[in-house]
Design an enzyme around this catalytic site. Sequence first.
Site, PDB file in Angstrom:
ATOM      1  N   SER A  62      51.081 105.615  -5.707  1.00 10.26           N
ATOM      2  CA  SER A  62      52.446 105.564  -5.168  1.00 10.26           C
ATOM      3  C   SER A  62      52.399 105.189  -3.691  1.00 10.26           C
ATOM      4  CB  SER A  62      53.145 106.914  -5.338  1.00 10.26           C
ATOM      5  OG  SER A  62      52.544 107.876  -4.496  1.00 10.26           O
ATOM      6  N   LYS A  63      53.574 105.011  -3.109  1.00  9.51           N
ATOM      7  CA  LYS A  63      53.679 104.578  -1.717  1.00  9.51           C
ATOM      8  C   LYS A  63      52.920 105.493  -0.753  1.00  9.51           C
ATOM      9  CE  LYS A  63      56.254 100.830  -1.453  1.00  9.51           C
ATOM     10  NZ  LYS A  63      55.706  99.622  -0.805  1.00  9.51           N
ATOM     11  N   ARG A  64      52.819 106.768  -1.087  1.00  6.19           N
ATOM     12  CA  ARG A  64      52.155 107.688  -0.155  1.00  6.19           C
ATOM     13  C   ARG A  64      50.650 107.412  -0.065  1.00  6.19           C
ATOM     14  NH1 ARG A  64      49.867 112.317  -2.702  1.00  6.19           N
ATOM     15  NH2 ARG A  64      50.319 112.428  -4.924  1.00  6.19           N
ATOM     16  N   GLU A  92      52.755  92.994  -0.487  1.00  5.18           N
ATOM     17  CA  GLU A  92      52.259  93.632   0.736  1.00  5.18           C
ATOM     18  C   GLU A  92      50.822  93.195   1.027  1.00  5.18           C
ATOM     19  OE1 GLU A  92      53.528  97.964   1.308  1.00  5.18           O
ATOM     20  OE2 GLU A  92      53.967  97.658  -0.816  1.00  5.18           O
TER      21      GLU A  92
END
Length: 268
Positions: A252-254, A262
């Site tokens: 996930s983004k974390r 990206e």
Amino acid sequence: MGEVRVRIAPSPSGNLHVGTARTALFNYLFAKKTGGKFILRVEDTDKERSSEAYIKNIFDSLKAMGLNWDEGPDVGGPYAPYTQSEKFDVYQKYAKELMDKGFAYECYCTQDELEEEKQTCINEKRAHIYSGRCRDLSEEDKAKFKREGRKPAIRFKMPSKTMKFHDIIKGDLEFDTSLMGDFVIMKSNGTPTYNFAVVIDDMQMAMTHIIRGEDHISNTPKQIAIYEALGAEVPQFGHLGMILAPDRSKLSKRHGATAVSEFVEKGY
């Protein structure tokens, strides 16, 4: 076996995730190895979360990886359209066919009633499956609900049996379908659910192999049941292990960058 046909079918509710890109890579390589076709399909039935910007991101990200598709929304093909939002009439047609054959039925339960059922199961410490209360409604019952302004969803009658299938990656798997309950295939607003739309699309587009993440294993028995009810040939399924973060949780983004774009922007 005839020509191998595999697909990647992202939902344009966000930028292309590296996990989806990895699945696309396996499908692409399998198609190239077997001389088959690699198809791109856009699953955009969730109109509130889907956007043209995300569709463009999906296209650009796959192309940046060199994963060019043989058929898709932009290049066309013999099984167009390759975008789900253009096929609502098709899903409604097959839902009606399942009802006419006795494999599906109208469900008039409200969200509050369904939540009450779920809470009862939680309180009684048993697995929550839909009770089937709308399975055998009389025409009088249906007319009463319609007068109340209720709009029905359509549920599939899940057969109660042990379902076995061979996963080309995981090996032989089996499920007790009596633990799954009848599930919604068309929402009351006329939108198809994932498990229904994906079967209709894969069936119509003559997919031979469904190669996807192992988080979809639990969906497979429901999808096989729909194939069987429609008298369609069931494709071969293969479920890949997931990309996990260093702490073994879902990426996930974390954990840093998760979108292909990206990485592209960083020069990879």
